[in-house]
Write a protein that holds these residues in place. Structure first.
Motif, mmCIF file in Angstrom:
data_model
loop_
_atom_site.group_PDB
_atom_site.id
_atom_site.type_symbol
_atom_site.label_atom_id
_atom_site.label_comp_id
_atom_site.label_asym_id
_atom_site.label_seq_id
_atom_site.Cartn_x
_atom_site.Cartn_y
_atom_site.Cartn_z
ATOM 1 N N TYR A 33 0.839 -1.200 0.000
ATOM 2 C CA TYR A 33 0.000 0.000 0.000
ATOM 3 C C TYR A 33 0.874 1.249 0.000
ATOM 4 O O TYR A 33 1.934 1.268 0.633
ATOM 5 N N PRO A 98 -4.230 -9.194 2.055
ATOM 6 C CA PRO A 98 -5.105 -8.039 2.277
ATOM 7 C C PRO A 98 -6.350 -8.371 3.082
ATOM 8 O O PRO A 98 -7.123 -7.491 3.413
ATOM 9 N N ASN A 103 -4.098 -9.482 8.249
ATOM 10 C CA ASN A 103 -3.943 -8.368 7.326
ATOM 11 C C ASN A 103 -3.373 -7.124 7.974
ATOM 12 O O ASN A 103 -3.569 -6.029 7.472
ATOM 13 N N GLU A 104 -2.642 -7.292 9.087
ATOM 14 C CA GLU A 104 -2.015 -6.119 9.692
ATOM 15 C C GLU A 104 -1.067 -5.490 8.698
ATOM 16 O O GLU A 104 -0.290 -6.194 8.039
ATOM 17 N N GLN A 105 -1.127 -4.183 8.577
ATOM 18 C CA GLN A 105 -0.230 -3.469 7.675
ATOM 19 C C GLN A 105 0.978 -2.975 8.452
ATOM 20 O O GLN A 105 0.844 -2.325 9.481
ATOM 21 N N PHE A 107 4.232 -0.588 8.391
ATOM 22 C CA PHE A 107 4.590 0.646 7.708
ATOM 23 C C PHE A 107 6.096 0.882 7.697
ATOM 24 O O PHE A 107 6.813 0.557 8.655
ATOM 25 N N GLY A 108 6.563 1.486 6.624
ATOM 26 C CA GLY A 108 7.924 1.976 6.551
ATOM 27 C C GLY A 108 8.033 3.347 7.185
ATOM 28 O O GLY A 108 7.022 3.943 7.572
#
Lengths: 116, 116
Positions: A33, A98, A103-105, A107-108
């Motif tokens: 994403y 997804p 489905n934990e996102q 992040f950078g």
């Protein structure tokens, strides 16, 4: 293990120039994403990839913005003819899938883009 | 479309006192809700998530949140603040969108300030 990485961490460019922002997701994550975070705001969704294809690009603000993920891993966000309003932190996230429940996102740290 | 409203842009507490960060959501179906934390110059980190199981959700670092459908709220609490809790907190709702895949919709954030 390694998390999501983004390069560069900072990018300063002039109005009208072209920029590329890179995202390296966590190995094995199929979903990727892009979000944009303007000053004082929460992140806003831009585009979502499942594998190599853009499954949802409804958040891209206009046709100056484009993103690719040719091999289903690294993704590049491309901005043409940059405008001062494009200045923001661009965040990338990845997830194993997804769909709930895994489905934990993740992040950078983001790329801070400044358009002069 | 799904949305969240964070009722306070800033919350100030003293170390050792309770923390309450308020969030209301709007969703046309049973939502998945999250709290993320963002420390300066670091990536967003998931604190906890609600996905229609127990209404009281426990997260990392002593945080918890309670899903209250009747009040459409998902407030974040912690019994005793620590200096390291000072950060930006985002309430987030999952929006499945037309594709059926998850994208995250963020609130505008609450900055938590912790004084000694």
């Amino acid at each position: 293990g390694a998390g999501v990485s983004q390069t560069p961490s900072n990018k300063v460019t002039e109005k009208g120039k072209y920029v590329e922002l890179r995202c390296d997701p966590i190995s094995g994550h199929t979903a990727l994403y892009w979000y944009r975070q303007s000053l004082g705001q929460g992140p806003e969704f831009l585009i979502y990839f499942q594998g190599t294809g853009a499954a949802d690009d409804s958040g891209l603000p206009n046709d100056r913005f484009f993103a690719v993920r040719p091999e289903g891993s690294v993704s590049t966000l491309k901005i043409q003819r940059t405008e001062r309003g494009d200045s923001a932190v661009y965040l990338c996230a990845s997830s194993p899938t997804p769909r709930p429940p895994y489905n934990e996102q993740f992040f950078g740290p983001g790329t801070r883009l400044t358009v002069l | 479309a799904q949305s969240v409203t964070q009722l306070d842009s800033h919350v100030s507490v003293s170390e050792g006192t309770p923390v309450l960060l308020r969030c209301n959501y709007s969703s046309s179906y049973s939502p998945s809700l999250f709290w993320y934390v963002q420390h300066p110059n670091k990536g967003l980190q998931l604190l906890l998530k609600y996905t229609s199981a127990a209404t009281l959700v426990k997260g990392i670092n002593g945080f918890e949140a309670e899903f209250k459908k009747s009040e459409t709220s998902f407030h974040l609490t912690k019994p005793s603040a620590h200096m390291s809790d000072a950060a930006e907190y985002f309430c987030v709702v999952s929006d499945l969108g037309d594709t059926g895949f998850q994208k995250l919709v963020f609130g505008t954030g609450t900055r938590l300030l912790v004084s000694p």
